[in-house]
Enzyme design. Structure first.
Site, mmCIF file in Angstrom:
data_model
loop_
_atom_site.group_PDB
_atom_site.id
_atom_site.type_symbol
_atom_site.label_atom_id
_atom_site.label_comp_id
_atom_site.label_asym_id
_atom_site.label_seq_id
_atom_site.Cartn_x
_atom_site.Cartn_y
_atom_site.Cartn_z
ATOM 1 N N PHE A 172 0.997 -1.263 -0.164
ATOM 2 C CA PHE A 172 -0.068 -0.129 -0.019
ATOM 3 C C PHE A 172 1.010 1.330 0.120
ATOM 4 O O PHE A 172 0.177 2.390 -0.478
ATOM 5 C CB PHE A 172 -0.713 -0.058 1.295
ATOM 6 C CG PHE A 172 -0.304 0.486 2.473
ATOM 7 C CD1 PHE A 172 -0.087 1.635 2.879
ATOM 8 C CD2 PHE A 172 0.349 -0.491 3.485
ATOM 9 C CE1 PHE A 172 0.527 1.980 4.018
ATOM 10 C CE2 PHE A 172 1.138 -0.277 4.547
ATOM 11 C CZ PHE A 172 1.222 1.080 4.778
ATOM 12 N N LYS A 196 -1.313 -6.678 -9.457
ATOM 13 C CA LYS A 196 -2.378 -6.621 -8.376
ATOM 14 C C LYS A 196 -1.957 -5.545 -7.329
ATOM 15 O O LYS A 196 -0.972 -5.661 -6.448
ATOM 16 C CB LYS A 196 -2.587 -8.034 -7.432
ATOM 17 C CG LYS A 196 -3.714 -7.956 -6.757
ATOM 18 C CD LYS A 196 -3.689 -8.998 -5.502
ATOM 19 C CE LYS A 196 -3.184 -8.215 -4.296
ATOM 20 N NZ LYS A 196 -3.577 -7.217 -3.846
ATOM 21 N N GLU A 199 -4.974 -3.563 -2.031
ATOM 22 C CA GLU A 199 -6.497 -3.273 -2.089
ATOM 23 C C GLU A 199 -6.725 -1.759 -1.247
ATOM 24 O O GLU A 199 -7.999 -1.558 -1.081
ATOM 25 C CB GLU A 199 -7.004 -4.744 -1.376
ATOM 26 C CG GLU A 199 -6.881 -5.045 -0.062
ATOM 27 C CD GLU A 199 -5.513 -5.832 0.285
ATOM 28 O OE1 GLU A 199 -4.694 -5.747 -0.776
ATOM 29 O OE2 GLU A 199 -5.321 -6.512 1.105
ATOM 30 N N SER A 249 5.172 -6.967 3.099
ATOM 31 C CA SER A 249 5.613 -7.458 4.315
ATOM 32 C C SER A 249 6.498 -8.870 4.167
ATOM 33 O O SER A 249 6.313 -9.455 3.316
ATOM 34 C CB SER A 249 4.303 -7.580 5.367
ATOM 35 O OG SER A 249 3.526 -8.603 4.968
ATOM 36 N N CYS A 304 9.690 1.765 3.248
ATOM 37 C CA CYS A 304 10.503 0.708 3.662
ATOM 38 C C CYS A 304 11.973 0.957 3.969
ATOM 39 O O CYS A 304 12.764 0.569 4.522
ATOM 40 C CB CYS A 304 10.569 -0.454 2.501
ATOM 41 S SG CYS A 304 11.178 0.079 1.000
HETATM 42 P P1 NAD Z 1 1.368 -6.614 2.890
HETATM 43 O O1 NAD Z 1 2.298 -7.733 2.667
HETATM 44 O O2 NAD Z 1 0.197 -6.826 4.041
HETATM 45 O O3 NAD Z 1 0.663 -6.516 1.428
HETATM 46 C C1 NAD Z 1 1.388 -6.608 0.218
HETATM 47 C C2 NAD Z 1 0.338 -7.299 -0.828
HETATM 48 O O4 NAD Z 1 0.200 -8.785 -0.347
HETATM 49 C C3 NAD Z 1 -0.863 -6.788 -0.973
HETATM 50 O O5 NAD Z 1 -1.003 -6.398 -2.487
HETATM 51 C C4 NAD Z 1 -1.846 -7.527 -0.163
HETATM 52 O O6 NAD Z 1 -3.035 -7.674 -0.934
HETATM 53 C C5 NAD Z 1 -1.217 -8.997 -0.188
HETATM 54 N N1 NAD Z 1 -1.534 -9.831 0.767
HETATM 55 C C6 NAD Z 1 -1.911 -9.400 2.102
HETATM 56 N N2 NAD Z 1 -1.948 -10.448 2.817
HETATM 57 C C7 NAD Z 1 -1.834 -11.552 2.226
HETATM 58 C C8 NAD Z 1 -2.160 -12.708 2.387
HETATM 59 N N3 NAD Z 1 -2.272 -13.598 3.695
HETATM 60 N N4 NAD Z 1 -1.935 -13.664 1.539
HETATM 61 C C9 NAD Z 1 -1.284 -13.215 0.243
HETATM 62 N N5 NAD Z 1 -1.277 -12.122 -0.174
HETATM 63 C C10 NAD Z 1 -1.519 -11.046 0.798
HETATM 64 O O7 NAD Z 1 2.129 -5.352 2.900
HETATM 65 P P2 NAD Z 1 1.603 -3.805 3.167
HETATM 66 O O8 NAD Z 1 1.285 -3.522 4.342
HETATM 67 O O9 NAD Z 1 0.764 -3.320 1.945
HETATM 68 O O10 NAD Z 1 3.040 -3.050 3.066
HETATM 69 C C11 NAD Z 1 4.085 -2.624 4.124
HETATM 70 C C12 NAD Z 1 5.217 -3.563 4.033
HETATM 71 O O11 NAD Z 1 6.086 -3.438 2.793
HETATM 72 C C13 NAD Z 1 6.169 -3.081 5.066
HETATM 73 O O12 NAD Z 1 6.664 -4.267 5.496
HETATM 74 C C14 NAD Z 1 7.333 -2.591 4.038
HETATM 75 O O13 NAD Z 1 8.531 -2.452 4.818
HETATM 76 C C15 NAD Z 1 7.176 -3.431 2.948
HETATM 77 N N6 NAD Z 1 7.619 -2.709 1.833
HETATM 78 C C16 NAD Z 1 9.171 -3.192 1.533
HETATM 79 C C17 NAD Z 1 9.576 -2.427 0.265
HETATM 80 C C18 NAD Z 1 11.227 -2.934 -0.051
HETATM 81 O O14 NAD Z 1 11.340 -2.552 -1.308
HETATM 82 N N7 NAD Z 1 11.821 -3.723 0.508
HETATM 83 C C19 NAD Z 1 9.023 -1.437 -0.467
HETATM 84 C C20 NAD Z 1 7.978 -1.171 0.268
HETATM 85 C C21 NAD Z 1 7.394 -1.620 1.178
#
Ligand code: NAD
Length: 519
Positions: A172, A196, A199, A249, A304
């Site tokens: 997000f 994708k 959401e 994450s 991040c």
């Molecule tokens: P998230 O993992 O909750 O969601 C990421 C994606 O995974 C979304 O599209 C979501 O729909 C999907 N998702 C969520 N739960 C799921 C599940 N149980 N099974 C399968 N898919 C699922 O992450 P977020 O909260 O949207 O983003 C924040 C995180 O992203 C932080 O941890 C941040 O450090 C990380 N991040 C990392 C970088 C990098 O380059 N290392 C860059 C930006 C963000």
């Protein structure tokens, strides 16, 4: 008798919300060049995090629709892979112009759906636009190699071919930049793509899809599906998808990496972080304090690459009171307000999590010298706001240190020497980014050489590389071995093929075949 309140208790949400839901716009799917309304029964609300207003409803894409998107991408690949590299380059030039033209509109959408300030939202788009600009060099980026004369009349050369259908799953926190890390290089290399978006804030990607259409990118080359786990599971499992780029994450990144590599896919997962800034007493004081405040509290800490832990070496700790003064000057408010510096967190749950991690730090012995909990900016009392918070006397065993907070919270650790600082950083399981602030060349050089993190800033707080390089997180912050964008991004989205060719005018004289390994 059935009172209204009892009736309300019977439905899962309040009636006013029910009304908001029924009138909210439904975010379409984008399949085969068409914006389509999903037939799903499950809709996920997108809220303005500063007001809780329902902005739109995102479909949990149905299995049939997911299959339709995958097949559209598969069909489009047959002709897209045969386009000339110059055709794909031209598409990138057009896309670049259009993203520039619509920059403010995309940024305004990010402010609505995610709460970033206007300037920060523009930065989100700009850092993505740079990848489009880099993809304009695709004829050079996708070049293979040739070695003339590996034997008499024989040459060997390699070519980089697209994989087929590739997919991107986005977080997000950068709703424009991260999709733009993915789809421009995916399609410039001749693949077709399924994205994708998160959401929680799909709006920026929907505008980008409109622009891709306008840029003349053919139907099926870029497709968008929505939803959570079920859409992700489909992408991991379908044999149509050949590679997945994921940013998000830890938990989800590892899950996707395991599930999708089990089916033979390529996966690159960029995950969580805990980034440390090291402050040496010989650093430029103003620049360092401003950098720390900007990198800890900008985007409400939801980057991040946020610097969430400051390690003060020796006397540098005397600067902490001034750091607090600077953090206090930040205005916390809705991103739409022109003087806002720190916007809201993405969800009420995120606010609750961040506040409870602050409390856990206090419970475990840290000192809160700036407490941003309970923040209710004027006119936005319902928003998910946490103001800048600073904890001192933090130790590595505390929960607030071990977990990624992803909020406007800066942890301060004091150590006597640079070696101690290096020890703290290198003992942390994450390895995304880090920064050192110093005027000493030898200190900076020792740090760059010994620190175990993927991206190192020297007097630069958020060293996210421009796309001629790659985004190079390391250790617990990444799964997979080819990084996003830059040279390795092109390698990730292409299959290398090596050709050895013999062109000889005269036929061989021998009439008996040789059976030995050719040397
Ligand atoms: P998230 O993992 O909750 O969601 C990421 C994606 O995974 C979304 O599209 C979501 O729909 C999907 N998702 C969520 N739960 C799921 C599940 N149980 N099974 C399968 N898919 C699922 O992450 P977020 O909260 O949207 O983003 C924040 C995180 O992203 C932080 O941890 C941040 O450090 C990380 N991040 C990392 C970088 C990098 O380059 N290392 C860059 C930006 C963000």
């Amino acid at each position: 008798d059935m009172s209204l309140s009892k009736l309300r208790a019977l439905v899962p949400y309040h009636l006013s919300q029910l009304r908001a839901y029924s009138s909210a716009k439904r975010v379409p799917l984008f399949i085969n060049g068409q914006f389509l309304q999903s037939q799903t029964q499950e809709w996920i609300p997108v809220h303005n995090p500063a007001t809780q207003e329902v902005l739109s409803l995102v479909p949990q894409t149905t299995p049939a629709e997911l299959q339709q998107a995958a097949e559209a991408a598969q069909k489009a690949f047959e002709s897209w892979r045969k386009t000339s590299v110059v055709t794909r380059q031209t598409a990138m030039f057009k896309l670049q112009q259009l993203v520039k033209r619509e920059m403010d509109r995309i940024a305004a959408n990010i402010t609505e759906e995610l709460g970033k300030t206007a300037a920060d939202a523009k930065g989100d788009v700009l850092r993505g636009l740079q990848v489009v600009e880099h993809a304009c060099s695709i004829p050079t980026l996708q070049m293979g190699e040739l070695c003339e004369g590996v034997a008499t009349d024989m040459d060997t050369y390699s070519i980089r071919q697209p994989l087929g259908v590739v997919a991107g799953i986005c977080p997000f926190n950068f709703p424009a930049m991260i999709p733009l890390w993915m789809f421009p290089l995916m399609i410039a290399t001749g693949n077709t793509a399924i994205i994708k978006p998160s959401e929680r804030d799909p709006g920026a990607m929907m505008i980008l899809a409109e622009l891709a259409n306008e840029a003349g990118i053919p139907p099926g080359v870029l497709n968008i599906v929505h939803g959570g786990k079920s859409a992700v599971d489909f992408i991991c499992d379908t044999p149509i998808v050949k590679a997945i780029s994921f940013v998000g994450s830890d938990k989800v990144g590892k899950y996707i990496y395991e599930r999708a590599t089990a089916t033979g896919k390529r996966v690159q997962s960029n995950m969580g972080a805990k980034n440390h800034g090291v402050i040496m007493a010989d650093a430029n004081k103003n620049a360092t304090l401003n950098s720390l405040v900007g990198a800890a509290f900008g985007a409400a800490g939801q980057r991040c690459m946020a610097l969430s832990t400051a390690i003060f070496v020796g006397e540098a700790q005397e600067w902490i009171p001034e750091l607090v003064e600077r953090a206090k000057k930040l205005k916390v408010s809705c991103g739409r307000q022109s003087d806002s510096d720190v916007g809201p967190l993405c969800t009420p749950e995120a606010k609750e999590r961040v506040e409870s991690l602050i409390q856990s730090g206090i419970d475990e012995g840290a000192t809160v010298i700036l407490d941003g909990r309970g923040c209710r900016p004027n006119g936005f009392e319902d928003g998910n706001f946490v103001a800048p918070t600073i904890l001192t006397n933090v130790t590595a065993s505390m929960k607030c240190y071990k977990e990624e907070i992803f909020g406007p919270v800066l942890l301060c650790i004091n150590v006597p020497t640079l070696d101690d600082a290096l020890h703290v950083i290198n003992s942390n399981p994450y390895g995304n980014g880090t920064a050192i602030f110093t005027n000493s060349g030898p200190v900076a050089r020792k740090f760059q050489s010994e620190v175990d993190a993927g991206q190192v800033g020297i007097n630069v707080p958020i060293p996210v590389p421009l796309p001629m390089f790659s985004f190079t997180g390391s250790r617990g912050s990444i799964r997979g071995d080819l990084n996003f964008y830059g040279k390795t991004g092109v390698q990730f989205y292409t299959q290398i093929k090596t050709i050895t060719a013999l062109w000889r005018a005269d036929d061989a004289k021998d009439v008996k075949a040789t059976v030995n390994m050719p040397t």
